[in-house]
Write an enzyme that holds these catalytic residues in place. Sequence first.
Site, PDB file in Angstrom:
ATOM      1  N   ASP B  12       7.227  -6.192   1.507  1.00  0.00           N
ATOM      2  CA  ASP B  12       8.222  -5.747   0.623  1.00  0.00           C
ATOM      3  C   ASP B  12       8.920  -6.659  -0.076  1.00  0.00           C
ATOM      4  O   ASP B  12       9.558  -7.343  -0.171  1.00  0.00           O
ATOM      5  CB  ASP B  12       9.119  -4.265   1.072  1.00  0.00           C
ATOM      6  CG  ASP B  12       8.576  -3.457   1.085  1.00  0.00           C
ATOM      7  OD1 ASP B  12       7.578  -3.257   1.521  1.00  0.00           O
ATOM      8  OD2 ASP B  12       9.208  -2.711   2.028  1.00  0.00           O
ATOM      9  N   ASP B 131       1.938   8.876   0.989  1.00  0.00           N
ATOM     10  CA  ASP B 131       3.012   9.302   2.158  1.00  0.00           C
ATOM     11  C   ASP B 131       3.202  11.236   2.359  1.00  0.00           C
ATOM     12  O   ASP B 131       3.002  11.545   1.696  1.00  0.00           O
ATOM     13  CB  ASP B 131       3.851   8.786   0.615  1.00  0.00           C
ATOM     14  CG  ASP B 131       4.116   7.728   0.724  1.00  0.00           C
ATOM     15  OD1 ASP B 131       4.085   6.570   1.339  1.00  0.00           O
ATOM     16  OD2 ASP B 131       5.310   7.209  -0.537  1.00  0.00           O
TER      17      ASP B 131
END
Lengths: 215, 257
Positions: B12, B131
Amino acid sequence: MSSIAVIDYGMGNLHSVAKALEHVQPGVEVLVTADPQQVREADRVLLPGVGAIRDCMAEIRRLGVDAEVAEAIRSGKPFLGICVGFQALMSFSEENGGVECLNEYEGRVNFFGDNLKDQQGERLKVPHMGWNQVEQTVDHPLWQGIDNGSRFYFVHSYYVRVNNPALVAGTCEYGVPFDVALAQNNVFAVQFHPEKSQKAGLQLLQNFLNWDGKR
Amino acid sequence: MALAKRIIPCLDVENGRVVKGVKFLDIRDAGDPVEIARRYEQQGADEITFLDITASHEGRDTTVQTVERMAAEVFIPLTVGGGIRTCEDIRRMLNAGADKVSINTAAVFNPEFVREAAERFGSQCIVVAIDAKQVSGPGEEPRWEIFTHGGRKATGIDVVEWARKMVDLGAGEILLTSMDQDGMKSGFDLGLTRAVSEAVPVPVIASGGVGTLDHLVDGVVAGKADAVLAASIFHFNEYTIPQAKQYMRDRGVEVRL
């Protein structure tokens, strides 16, 4: 210092292959170009390619890259085809409803199929994406220092079958056996991406930069 | 001979720095994504996924530069996700050296974007990130829905149907994250992973929930995933990639060692 022309016919990302060449031989002159003059003057020629064959072939013909490739192959200087740059050398691809290719070598490019299964009957995903083992079927300067059975990174939905078995330099299996490397005279072409295949791939690129184009 | 199941560490990245913490024992600059990616490559990672969580436009330029630096030093496939909304975004990332881009929210708001992207750049570089959250209750037929905004907003879209639709539009791979399991370290949502993997012809990357090496094995064996993505177990040196691969191989999973 030697120079290498990476033929740019507008398809896909040529940054990776250029960076990998510069990494294995710092100082090598990498020209990403479609200019016939530059291709002609370079010591080595690389034909890359990603994407769909119809668009690739259309651009190859529109830009006159077909003539450059034919000339480079006949010139005797080291020539490397990668992925679609390998498929494009064949006679015909069944992708996009059927596309005539450069016909430098007799052979077909076939779809893996929707019902691809491994020997245990498990379904196999298409595209063939990831690291698979390559069986080296001939001794060749480009395989030097690379263990037989090494894994290379693949991403493709269509595979090559070369008509003349004597031209095959490497094979792989994914539901079906297929040809992943072709070698004749000054030409070597591979289905996998050496520029994304870490050590084995960088070794192959290094070998290409050291190669004099002879067996 | 068989295709190896892939292990993909995920970074990330915000404004050119890795966030969420990476604590390799002997690394000098824990925040440089290029140094970390190179480390993973040398350990035998099969790909790198770079999730850009930068909000600002200036930060985006930094991201492009980071991808450029990474592509010059790391010679395994690189996927960049986060904030990919237009074909121009994709072009920039591919030109910077990314091999694939991952499209998430933009696909939910405009599914045709996936078609446009696949036609222009080829399916092989278009990953659709999903997701998912389970919405069925105990005892009911399991059902999952797409959530956006980091799992806060329900969309009412069924995950399995959505995955099929994304592939029909041209997605070459699905990155499937269970929002229920993400960060829990209790394993992937195997029911979800298997349902999606069996529904689509393209490779599926399982994500969200890895805490042990058994979870990686479960993801490919019970979940039928083609690749497994993990962050913290590698970032915090709980396990190295060679350990993970050896463990998987010992349990019959084909891996690249």
